[in-house]
Design a protein around this motif. Structure first.
Motif, PDB file in Angstrom:
ATOM      1  N   VAL A  35      51.761  75.591 132.766  1.00 16.90           N
ATOM      2  CA  VAL A  35      52.797  75.083 131.856  1.00 16.90           C
ATOM      3  C   VAL A  35      54.002  76.017 131.828  1.00 16.90           C
ATOM      4  O   VAL A  35      55.160  75.577 131.742  1.00 16.90           O
ATOM      5  N   GLY A  36      53.723  77.315 131.925  1.00 15.94           N
ATOM      6  CA  GLY A  36      54.812  78.285 131.891  1.00 15.94           C
ATOM      7  C   GLY A  36      55.794  78.133 133.030  1.00 15.94           C
ATOM      8  O   GLY A  36      56.966  78.519 132.902  1.00 15.94           O
ATOM      9  N   CYS A  37      55.376  77.563 134.143  1.00 17.97           N
ATOM     10  CA  CYS A  37      56.292  77.343 135.265  1.00 17.97           C
ATOM     11  C   CYS A  37      57.436  76.421 134.853  1.00 17.97           C
ATOM     12  O   CYS A  37      58.601  76.661 135.204  1.00 17.97           O
ATOM     13  N   TYR A  38      57.136  75.364 134.108  1.00 19.89           N
ATOM     14  CA  TYR A  38      58.193  74.465 133.651  1.00 19.89           C
ATOM     15  C   TYR A  38      59.106  75.158 132.645  1.00 19.89           C
ATOM     16  O   TYR A  38      60.315  74.948 132.641  1.00 19.89           O
ATOM     17  N   VAL A  39      58.513  75.982 131.790  1.00 24.55           N
ATOM     18  CA  VAL A  39      59.304  76.704 130.802  1.00 24.55           C
ATOM     19  C   VAL A  39      60.267  77.672 131.488  1.00 24.55           C
ATOM     20  O   VAL A  39      61.438  77.769 131.125  1.00 24.55           O
ATOM     21  N   VAL A  40      59.792  78.389 132.493  1.00 23.81           N
ATOM     22  CA  VAL A  40      60.641  79.325 133.226  1.00 23.81           C
ATOM     23  C   VAL A  40      61.724  78.581 134.001  1.00 23.81           C
ATOM     24  O   VAL A  40      62.893  78.987 134.010  1.00 23.81           O
ATOM     25  N   LEU A  41      61.366  77.483 134.654  1.00 25.87           N
ATOM     26  CA  LEU A  41      62.355  76.696 135.398  1.00 25.87           C
ATOM     27  C   LEU A  41      63.455  76.183 134.480  1.00 25.87           C
ATOM     28  O   LEU A  41      64.628  76.152 134.854  1.00 25.87           O
ATOM     29  N   ARG A  42      63.079  75.804 133.285  1.00 25.76           N
ATOM     30  CA  ARG A  42      64.044  75.239 132.351  1.00 25.76           C
ATOM     31  C   ARG A  42      64.831  76.320 131.615  1.00 25.76           C
ATOM     32  O   ARG A  42      65.824  76.032 130.956  1.00 25.76           O
ATOM     33  N   GLY A  43      64.389  77.577 131.732  1.00 28.70           N
ATOM     34  CA  GLY A  43      65.087  78.662 131.066  1.00 28.70           C
ATOM     35  C   GLY A  43      64.967  78.591 129.559  1.00 28.70           C
ATOM     36  O   GLY A  43      65.912  78.899 128.825  1.00 28.70           O
ATOM     37  N   MET A  44      63.799  78.180 129.063  1.00 24.66           N
ATOM     38  CA  MET A  44      63.608  77.994 127.629  1.00 24.66           C
ATOM     39  C   MET A  44      62.404  78.801 127.136  1.00 24.66           C
ATOM     40  O   MET A  44      61.518  78.274 126.468  1.00 24.66           O
ATOM     41  N   VAL A 189      53.308  72.691 125.843  1.00 22.33           N
ATOM     42  CA  VAL A 189      53.470  74.105 125.479  1.00 22.33           C
ATOM     43  C   VAL A 189      52.675  74.418 124.219  1.00 22.33           C
ATOM     44  O   VAL A 189      51.994  75.444 124.127  1.00 22.33           O
ATOM     45  N   THR A 190      52.743  73.510 123.242  1.00 26.13           N
ATOM     46  CA  THR A 190      52.004  73.713 121.993  1.00 26.13           C
ATOM     47  C   THR A 190      50.511  73.833 122.239  1.00 26.13           C
ATOM     48  O   THR A 190      49.858  74.759 121.738  1.00 26.13           O
ATOM     49  N   LEU A 191      49.951  72.918 123.014  1.00 29.12           N
ATOM     50  CA  LEU A 191      48.516  72.937 123.279  1.00 29.12           C
ATOM     51  C   LEU A 191      48.128  74.187 124.072  1.00 29.12           C
ATOM     52  O   LEU A 191      47.084  74.798 123.801  1.00 29.12           O
ATOM     53  N   ALA A 192      48.955  74.570 125.045  1.00 27.22           N
ATOM     54  CA  ALA A 192      48.668  75.776 125.820  1.00 27.22           C
ATOM     55  C   ALA A 192      48.667  77.003 124.929  1.00 27.22           C
ATOM     56  O   ALA A 192      47.825  77.917 125.078  1.00 27.22           O
ATOM     57  N   VAL A 193      49.600  77.060 123.988  1.00 29.34           N
ATOM     58  CA  VAL A 193      49.666  78.194 123.061  1.00 29.34           C
ATOM     59  C   VAL A 193      48.453  78.218 122.143  1.00 29.34           C
ATOM     60  O   VAL A 193      47.832  79.263 121.935  1.00 29.34           O
ATOM     61  N   VAL A 194      48.102  77.055 121.595  1.00 31.07           N
ATOM     62  CA  VAL A 194      47.009  76.992 120.616  1.00 31.07           C
ATOM     63  C   VAL A 194      45.689  77.458 121.218  1.00 31.07           C
ATOM     64  O   VAL A 194      44.942  78.216 120.587  1.00 31.07           O
ATOM     65  N   ILE A 195      45.375  77.024 122.450  1.00 34.08           N
ATOM     66  CA  ILE A 195      44.088  77.400 123.031  1.00 34.08           C
ATOM     67  C   ILE A 195      44.052  78.862 123.449  1.00 34.08           C
ATOM     68  O   ILE A 195      42.984  79.382 123.791  1.00 34.08           O
ATOM     69  N   SER A 196      45.199  79.545 123.397  1.00 32.60           N
ATOM     70  CA  SER A 196      45.251  80.952 123.796  1.00 32.60           C
ATOM     71  C   SER A 196      45.230  81.902 122.605  1.00 32.60           C
ATOM     72  O   SER A 196      45.099  83.120 122.791  1.00 32.60           O
ATOM     73  N   LEU A 228      50.844  77.620 141.926  1.00 39.33           N
ATOM     74  CA  LEU A 228      49.532  78.116 142.314  1.00 39.33           C
ATOM     75  C   LEU A 228      49.382  79.585 141.967  1.00 39.33           C
ATOM     76  O   LEU A 228      48.341  80.020 141.446  1.00 39.33           O
ATOM     77  N   LEU A 229      50.440  80.367 142.193  1.00 38.09           N
ATOM     78  CA  LEU A 229      50.381  81.806 141.929  1.00 38.09           C
ATOM     79  C   LEU A 229      50.316  82.112 140.431  1.00 38.09           C
ATOM     80  O   LEU A 229      49.590  83.020 140.014  1.00 38.09           O
ATOM     81  N   ALA A 230      51.085  81.370 139.626  1.00 39.80           N
ATOM     82  CA  ALA A 230      51.166  81.676 138.198  1.00 39.80           C
ATOM     83  C   ALA A 230      49.801  81.605 137.503  1.00 39.80           C
ATOM     84  O   ALA A 230      49.422  82.552 136.801  1.00 39.80           O
ATOM     85  N   PRO A 231      49.033  80.526 137.651  1.00 42.18           N
ATOM     86  CA  PRO A 231      47.713  80.516 137.004  1.00 42.18           C
ATOM     87  C   PRO A 231      46.757  81.543 137.588  1.00 42.18           C
ATOM     88  O   PRO A 231      45.916  82.085 136.868  1.00 42.18           O
ATOM     89  N   LEU A 232      46.865  81.823 138.902  1.00 43.93           N
ATOM     90  CA  LEU A 232      46.015  82.856 139.489  1.00 43.93           C
ATOM     91  C   LEU A 232      46.328  84.222 138.885  1.00 43.93           C
ATOM     92  O   LEU A 232      45.415  85.001 138.550  1.00 43.93           O
TER      93      LEU A 232
END
Length: 309
Positions: A35-44, A189-196, A228-232
């Motif tokens: 999910v963070g890949c989209y956040v980084v691409l969007r600059g947000m 993003v919300t769900l990814a944050v919550v489970i972490s 692929l690299l980011a989750p690894l």
């Protein structure tokens, strides 16, 4: 502590919380990396911080009512994400300003709610900085199922999410439902944050969302490879971080973040194309070539661009 000792502790029935913490840390890190890949691409990146604070009142309510922290945080985060997406349609106020408004309001509401619960100080510390003890078995299933749902949605709507992340106006022009894709991204993003949150905490969760994706961005120009690299890198940071935390008795969330940050700094320095050393080498080589009368009509750019003859 040796790796063998760590593996022994993982299989020790008296330390049942340790493999559960490892599983949740790795699963959530992998999901955050994608999910963070989209956040980084969007600059947000700021949205990750906002969501981490937005889920806090839901966590507080769930704690007071002895309910599911994951469910409570998800409801609060999604509600805030919807508010941001709706208010952001009025371009008079920028999206980052709206995020700032709801960030502070949500976190303040969470502080007020949890202050009414017994054991306020200890509970607040657990929410802010994470804890690897006391993770219930059902959270393993919740995190696993939620992670699969997130990855499934990303797989199905990958092209649309990339399009909106790179060029919102063009996406709107070709007929994509930008508003609903914005909401979907906020929800993911919300769900990814919550489970972490349980292993890494409310304060540090932004690093799990951004740092592996940013490091992967330095290592490749191809989006597929980046995703692929980011989750690894995120999963590896969780594994190594938990091992170091258990070995040296350091806070698990902070240790995972430091490992991820070390990976980012390594990529920033040594990445073959966009790393500091590679860019400096290309710049120096271009300077030498120009100084010796080489047939170069344009200098090598600092970002690692090619040389035109």
């Amino acid at each position: 502590m040796s790796i063998t000792d760590f593996l022994t502790d993982l299989t020790n029935p008296d330390l049942a919380f340790l493999p559960k913490a490892l599983a949740i840390a790795v699963m959530s890190s992998v999901v955050c990396g994608v999910v963070g890949c989209y956040v980084v691409l969007r600059g947000m990146a700021f949205i990750g911080d906002a969501v981490a604070h937005a889920v806090f009142p839901g966590l507080a309510v769930a704690f007071v009512l002895q309910g599911s922290l994951v469910l409570g945080g998800a409801v609060a985060g999604i509600a805030t994400a919807l508010l941001v997406a709706i208010f952001a349609q009025n371009r008079r106020v920028r999206e980052d300003s709206l995020i700032g408004v709801f960030l502070v309001a949500s976190f303040a509401l969470g502080i007020v709610i949890i202050s009414r619960a017994p054991g306020y100080a200890g509970s607040l510390q657990q929410f802010l900085f994470g804890s690897i003890t006391g993770i219930p078995d059902e959270d393993l299933y919740v995190v696993g199922i939620t992670g699969l749902v997130i990855l499934g949605l990303v797989f199905l709507l990958h092209k649309e999410l990339v399009s909106v992340s790179l060029d919102r106006e063009m996406s709107r022009a070709v007929g994509l439902p930008v508003f609903w894709l914005d909401i979907l991204l906020y929800v993911l993003v919300t769900l990814a944050v919550v489970i972490s949150l349980q292993t890494i905490g409310n304060i540090l969760v932004l690093a799990l969302l951004i740092t592996p994706a940013a490091a992967a961005r330095l290592l490749t120009d191809q989006l597929g490879v980046m995703m692929l690299l980011a989750p690894l890198m995120g999963g590896g940071s969780a594994l190594v971080g938990l091992y170091l935390s258990w070995s040296y008795d350091t806070p698990v969330g902070g240790t995972i973040v430091l490992v991820a940050t070390a990976l980012f700094l390594t990529a920033w320095l040594l990445a073959p194309r966009h790393g500091l050393l590679a860019r400096r080498w290309r710049r120096d080589r271009g300077t030498v070539a120009i100084g010796t009368g080489g047939a170069i009509s344009a200098p090598v750019d600092a970002g690692g661009g090619g040389v035109s003859a």
